[in-house]
Motif scaffolding. Structure first.
Motif, PDB file in Angstrom:
ATOM      1  N   TYR A 148       0.801  -1.223   0.000  1.00  0.00           N
ATOM      2  CA  TYR A 148       0.000   0.000   0.000  1.00  0.00           C
ATOM      3  C   TYR A 148       0.834   1.274   0.000  1.00  0.00           C
ATOM      4  CZ  TYR A 148      -4.512  -2.108  -0.294  1.00  0.00           C
ATOM      5  OH  TYR A 148      -5.611  -2.767  -0.777  1.00  0.00           O
ATOM      6  N   SER A 149       2.092   1.171   0.344  1.00  0.00           N
ATOM      7  CA  SER A 149       2.978   2.312   0.115  1.00  0.00           C
ATOM      8  C   SER A 149       3.143   2.514  -1.383  1.00  0.00           C
ATOM      9  CB  SER A 149       4.349   2.065   0.768  1.00  0.00           C
ATOM     10  OG  SER A 149       4.232   2.037   2.163  1.00  0.00           O
ATOM     11  N   ARG A 150       3.327   1.401  -2.090  1.00  0.00           N
ATOM     12  CA  ARG A 150       3.410   1.486  -3.554  1.00  0.00           C
ATOM     13  C   ARG A 150       2.084   1.985  -4.130  1.00  0.00           C
ATOM     14  NH1 ARG A 150       5.444  -3.720  -6.243  1.00  0.00           N
ATOM     15  NH2 ARG A 150       7.391  -2.561  -6.594  1.00  0.00           N
ATOM     16  N   ALA A 151       0.979   1.544  -3.565  1.00  0.00           N
ATOM     17  CA  ALA A 151      -0.324   1.945  -4.083  1.00  0.00           C
ATOM     18  C   ALA A 151      -0.453   3.465  -4.122  1.00  0.00           C
ATOM     19  CB  ALA A 151      -1.433   1.338  -3.231  1.00  0.00           C
ATOM     20  N   LEU A 152      -0.100   4.123  -3.035  1.00  0.00           N
ATOM     21  CA  LEU A 152      -0.186   5.588  -3.005  1.00  0.00           C
ATOM     22  C   LEU A 152       0.868   6.218  -3.898  1.00  0.00           C
ATOM     23  CD1 LEU A 152      -0.864   6.192   0.793  1.00  0.00           C
ATOM     24  CD2 LEU A 152      -2.455   6.504  -1.103  1.00  0.00           C
ATOM     25  N   ARG A 153       2.045   5.670  -3.877  1.00  0.00           N
ATOM     26  CA  ARG A 153       3.159   6.227  -4.653  1.00  0.00           C
ATOM     27  C   ARG A 153       2.858   6.170  -6.157  1.00  0.00           C
ATOM     28  NH1 ARG A 153       6.737   3.089  -2.572  1.00  0.00           N
ATOM     29  NH2 ARG A 153       6.914   1.541  -4.233  1.00  0.00           N
ATOM     30  N   VAL A 154       2.425   5.022  -6.623  1.00  0.00           N
ATOM     31  CA  VAL A 154       2.149   4.865  -8.048  1.00  0.00           C
ATOM     32  C   VAL A 154       0.920   5.674  -8.457  1.00  0.00           C
ATOM     33  CG1 VAL A 154       1.536   3.208  -9.848  1.00  0.00           C
ATOM     34  CG2 VAL A 154       3.284   2.619  -8.157  1.00  0.00           C
ATOM     35  N   ALA A 155      -0.122   5.643  -7.627  1.00  0.00           N
ATOM     36  CA  ALA A 155      -1.335   6.400  -7.947  1.00  0.00           C
ATOM     37  C   ALA A 155      -1.034   7.883  -8.112  1.00  0.00           C
ATOM     38  CB  ALA A 155      -2.387   6.191  -6.862  1.00  0.00           C
ATOM     39  N   GLU A 156      -0.155   8.422  -7.272  1.00  0.00           N
ATOM     40  CA  GLU A 156       0.189   9.842  -7.366  1.00  0.00           C
ATOM     41  C   GLU A 156       0.986  10.158  -8.625  1.00  0.00           C
ATOM     42  OE1 GLU A 156       2.166  10.813  -3.736  1.00  0.00           O
ATOM     43  OE2 GLU A 156       0.316  10.814  -2.552  1.00  0.00           O
ATOM     44  N   LYS A 157       1.773   9.206  -9.109  1.00  0.00           N
ATOM     45  CA  LYS A 157       2.639   9.462 -10.260  1.00  0.00           C
ATOM     46  C   LYS A 157       1.939   9.231 -11.600  1.00  0.00           C
ATOM     47  CE  LYS A 157       7.027   8.376  -7.955  1.00  0.00           C
ATOM     48  NZ  LYS A 157       8.211   7.456  -7.916  1.00  0.00           N
ATOM     49  N   LEU A 158       0.854   8.500 -11.603  1.00  0.00           N
ATOM     50  CA  LEU A 158       0.152   8.230 -12.856  1.00  0.00           C
ATOM     51  C   LEU A 158      -0.606   9.470 -13.321  1.00  0.00           C
ATOM     52  CD1 LEU A 158      -1.190   4.652 -12.122  1.00  0.00           C
ATOM     53  CD2 LEU A 158       0.485   5.267 -13.874  1.00  0.00           C
ATOM     54  N   GLU A 159      -0.440   9.824 -14.576  1.00  0.00           N
ATOM     55  CA  GLU A 159      -1.036  11.035 -15.143  1.00  0.00           C
ATOM     56  C   GLU A 159      -2.406  10.722 -15.735  1.00  0.00           C
ATOM     57  OE1 GLU A 159       1.974  12.237 -17.912  1.00  0.00           O
ATOM     58  OE2 GLU A 159       3.388  12.819 -16.335  1.00  0.00           O
ATOM     59  N   TYR A 160      -3.324  10.405 -14.834  1.00  0.00           N
ATOM     60  CA  TYR A 160      -4.672   9.992 -15.234  1.00  0.00           C
ATOM     61  C   TYR A 160      -5.694  10.614 -14.300  1.00  0.00           C
ATOM     62  CZ  TYR A 160      -2.429   6.716 -18.356  1.00  0.00           C
ATOM     63  OH  TYR A 160      -1.667   6.183 -19.371  1.00  0.00           O
ATOM     64  N   GLY A 161      -6.899  10.818 -14.840  1.00  0.00           N
ATOM     65  CA  GLY A 161      -7.972  11.362 -14.013  1.00  0.00           C
ATOM     66  C   GLY A 161      -8.559  10.360 -13.054  1.00  0.00           C
ATOM     67  N   MET A 162      -8.406   9.065 -13.350  1.00  0.00           N
ATOM     68  CA  MET A 162      -8.956   8.006 -12.504  1.00  0.00           C
ATOM     69  C   MET A 162      -7.953   6.860 -12.434  1.00  0.00           C
ATOM     70  SD  MET A 162     -12.899   7.930 -13.925  1.00  0.00           S
ATOM     71  CE  MET A 162     -12.389   7.624 -15.625  1.00  0.00           C
ATOM     72  N   SER A 169     -15.815   2.863 -12.467  1.00  0.00           N
ATOM     73  CA  SER A 169     -16.939   3.774 -12.689  1.00  0.00           C
ATOM     74  C   SER A 169     -17.949   3.637 -11.559  1.00  0.00           C
ATOM     75  CB  SER A 169     -17.606   3.455 -14.026  1.00  0.00           C
ATOM     76  OG  SER A 169     -16.698   3.595 -15.090  1.00  0.00           O
ATOM     77  N   ASN A 170     -18.373   4.777 -11.022  1.00  0.00           N
ATOM     78  CA  ASN A 170     -19.326   4.790  -9.920  1.00  0.00           C
ATOM     79  C   ASN A 170     -20.031   6.139  -9.912  1.00  0.00           C
ATOM     80  OD1 ASN A 170     -20.475   5.069  -7.185  1.00  0.00           O
ATOM     81  ND2 ASN A 170     -19.333   3.202  -6.729  1.00  0.00           N
ATOM     82  N   PRO A 171     -21.357   6.181  -9.890  1.00  0.00           N
ATOM     83  CA  PRO A 171     -22.066   7.463  -9.902  1.00  0.00           C
ATOM     84  C   PRO A 171     -21.673   8.396  -8.765  1.00  0.00           C
ATOM     85  CG  PRO A 171     -23.576   5.682 -10.372  1.00  0.00           C
ATOM     86  CD  PRO A 171     -22.284   5.037  -9.952  1.00  0.00           C
ATOM     87  N   ALA A 172     -21.178   7.839  -7.660  1.00  0.00           N
ATOM     88  CA  ALA A 172     -20.788   8.673  -6.518  1.00  0.00           C
ATOM     89  C   ALA A 172     -19.369   9.203  -6.638  1.00  0.00           C
ATOM     90  CB  ALA A 172     -20.933   7.872  -5.223  1.00  0.00           C
ATOM     91  N   ALA A 173     -18.676   8.866  -7.728  1.00  0.00           N
ATOM     92  CA  ALA A 173     -17.282   9.284  -7.919  1.00  0.00           C
ATOM     93  C   ALA A 173     -17.179  10.168  -9.158  1.00  0.00           C
ATOM     94  CB  ALA A 173     -16.386   8.060  -8.069  1.00  0.00           C
ATOM     95  N   PRO A 174     -16.225  11.088  -9.162  1.00  0.00           N
ATOM     96  CA  PRO A 174     -16.058  11.978 -10.322  1.00  0.00           C
ATOM     97  C   PRO A 174     -15.376  11.270 -11.486  1.00  0.00           C
ATOM     98  CG  PRO A 174     -14.407  12.491  -8.663  1.00  0.00           C
ATOM     99  CD  PRO A 174     -15.309  11.441  -8.058  1.00  0.00           C
ATOM    100  N   PHE A 175     -16.067  11.147 -12.601  1.00  0.00           N
ATOM    101  CA  PHE A 175     -15.553  10.472 -13.788  1.00  0.00           C
ATOM    102  C   PHE A 175     -14.995  11.506 -14.752  1.00  0.00           C
ATOM    103  CE2 PHE A 175     -15.503   8.506 -17.873  1.00  0.00           C
ATOM    104  CZ  PHE A 175     -15.426   7.135 -17.684  1.00  0.00           C
ATOM    105  N   GLY A 176     -13.755  11.312 -15.194  1.00  0.00           N
ATOM    106  CA  GLY A 176     -13.179  12.223 -16.174  1.00  0.00           C
ATOM    107  C   GLY A 176     -11.686  12.065 -16.262  1.00  0.00           C
ATOM    108  N   GLY A 177     -11.083  12.705 -17.265  1.00  0.00           N
ATOM    109  CA  GLY A 177      -9.665  12.524 -17.516  1.00  0.00           C
ATOM    110  C   GLY A 177      -8.898  13.819 -17.634  1.00  0.00           C
TER     111      GLY A 177
END
Length: 484
Positions: free
Chosen positions: A425-439, A448-456
């Protein structure tokens, strides 16, 4: 199910100012079943004059709709949600017939799409502002949210229901009127949805729909018309760029949900079985015809053999056929042109040195079918890596270094969705922050989830649909300064 009766019950006309009407000159367009080539129906084929009438109706209804109470708008959306759920099988069958996705998956889209009505029914009564004493004293600073105004909505063929409810829900909740232009390939679902909104009591002029084979000819004049105040589009990046250029003339509020080239990464510490399930979901949702579909699979070399074997076995075991047939898990692609494009990518990758692990299995001779295909040893610069596949084809590459695979994942103009599997989970946060994606999906294959912001980001567009942010796309902030 009597599908002919179902289709007969769907309106085939334009819906303008609360009335169903023929297109100018009585023109129609064909809607075909991609699994059989059968003509399902003929619907009205709108002209620019029809589009102008729809925008005129939306403009005329804007002030009265904006003046309705949030609770009234909320209740209409709630009724629409309940009725849509009640008619799940009917809407699912319509989508399967005109788009091809398996019936069970289409039922899932109805549940997903209906949730946008429920979510924004709840958001309609939570539109708020602020109250602030001026720092220097002597006045009060107020902000209020008001509807942006008449909206133009262009929806795609791959999710005929959910891409509509994701736009219609927040617009109605915010107090905006609209003109909807569904894809020419899949208009029946939207026509049935608009009939449902009419049934629950949405006032005339608030929701208007124009079906047309001439999207540019009908919509460009509306985009350049000062009566329109917002444009929202889901579709290809190429078309999105043109629409943004057109929208500049009136400085429209714009939301763009465009193409994707999603990476799917499996790290050495991943649960391989979970990663295989996640990859199946990310790759094969909607027959692979989704902008969020996993396009590039990067698997750590230490688990590549195990992952590849298990993943290919699941792909090969899928049943290809007419989505209305029981047990079918992979339906047809939307058009013959789509089949040719996917086959071009497969052939190009194989010619460049990729290995086809599966994909030569027999498929129905009629219809737009492609066998689920897995390619390994795919060159990193091949077209199948750079372009959206939009079909049931997975291109697998290997990696050894975290920073390297992140760089490869980011080396695209797109930035919609990315996925990766890891137990760290350290990698999970690290990689998620470095990925240049909206989701970003971490240990999940569907995000995809109606309660979450969808977009790029980047060439995948801007703006967000769904979540708490979704309704803000349809609201303007007004500041009021009040002296004491």
């Amino acid at each position: 199910m009597d599908t002919k009766a179902l289709i007969n019950d769907v309106p085939k006309q334009l819906f303008v100012d609360g009335a169903w009407r023929d297109a100018e000159g009585g023109k129609t367009l064909e809607v075909t079943n991609p699994a059989t080539g059968e003509v399902l129906a003929r619907v009205a084929d709108a002209s620019p004059a029809d589009g102008d009438a729809a925008l005129a109706a939306a403009h005329a209804a804007q002030a009265s709709w904006a003046a309705t109470t949030p609770r009234e708008r909320s209740e209409l959306l709630r009724k629409a949600f309940e009725l849509l759920i009640e008619r799940t099988d009917d809407f699912a069958a319509l989508m399967t017939l005109e788009m091809g996705k398996p019936f069970a998956e289409a039922k899932g889209e109805v549940a997903y799409g209906a949730e946008y009505f429920r979510w924004f029914a709840e958001e309609a009564v939570r539109i708020n502002g602020t109250y602030l004493p001026a720092p220097a004293g002597g006045s009060r600073l107020l902000t209020m949210k008001q509807p942006v105004g008449p909206c133009l909505m262009i929806t795609p063929w791959n999710f005929p229901l959910a891409m509509g409810t994701r736009k219609i829900g927040p617009a109605l909740a915010a107090g905006c009127t609209m003109v909807i232009k569904p894809a020419a390939e899949t208009p029946l679902t939207m026509l049935a949805l608009v009939a449902l909104l009419e049934e629950v009591g949405v006032p005339k002029g608030v929701v208007n729909v124009v079906t047309t084979s001439d999207s540019g000819g009908v919509m460009e004049p509306l985009i350049r018309d000062p009566r329109a105040r917002k444009l929202t589009f889901t579709g290809s990046t190429a078309v999105g760029r043109k629409l943004v250029e057109q929208s500049a003339e009136q400085l429209l509020r714009v939301s763009m949900e465009l193409g994707g080239n999603a990476p799917f990464m499996v790290f050495e510490d991943a649960d391989v079985d979970a990663a295989v399930e996640g990859a199946m979901a990310a790759k094969m949702r909607n027959i692979g015809e989704a902008c969020t579909a996993a396009n590039r699979l990067y698997v750590h070399e230490s688990v590549a053999a195990e992952f590849g074997e298990k993943f290919a076995a699941k792909m090969k075991a899928m049943t290809v056929g007419n989505g209305m047939d029981e047990g079918v898990t992979v339906g047809p692609l939307i058009t013959g042109k789509a089949v040719k494009n996917v086959q071009r990518l497969i052939d190009g990758a194989v010619a460049a040195g990729a290995t086809k692990v599966c994909g030569d299995e027999q498929v129905p001779s009629e219809g737009n079918f492609v066998a689920p295909t897995v390619l390994t040893n795919v060159p990193g610069d091949d077209d199948i890596v750079r372009e959206e596949i939009f079909g049931p084809v997975a291109a697998i590459q290997t990696f050894t270094d975290e920073d390297d695979v992140i760089a490869r994942a980011n080396s695209t103009e797109y930035g919609l969705a990315a996925y990766f599997f890891s137990k760290d989970y350290s990698r999970a946060l690290r990689v998620a922050e470095k990925l240049e994606y909206g989701m970003v999906g971490v240990n999940v294959g569907v995000i995809s989830n109606p309660a979450a912001p969808f977009g790029g980001v980047k060439a995948s567009g801007f703006g967000r649909e769904g979540g708490f942010q979704g309704i803000d796309e349809y609201l303007e902030t007004k500041y009021v300064g009040m002296a004491l």
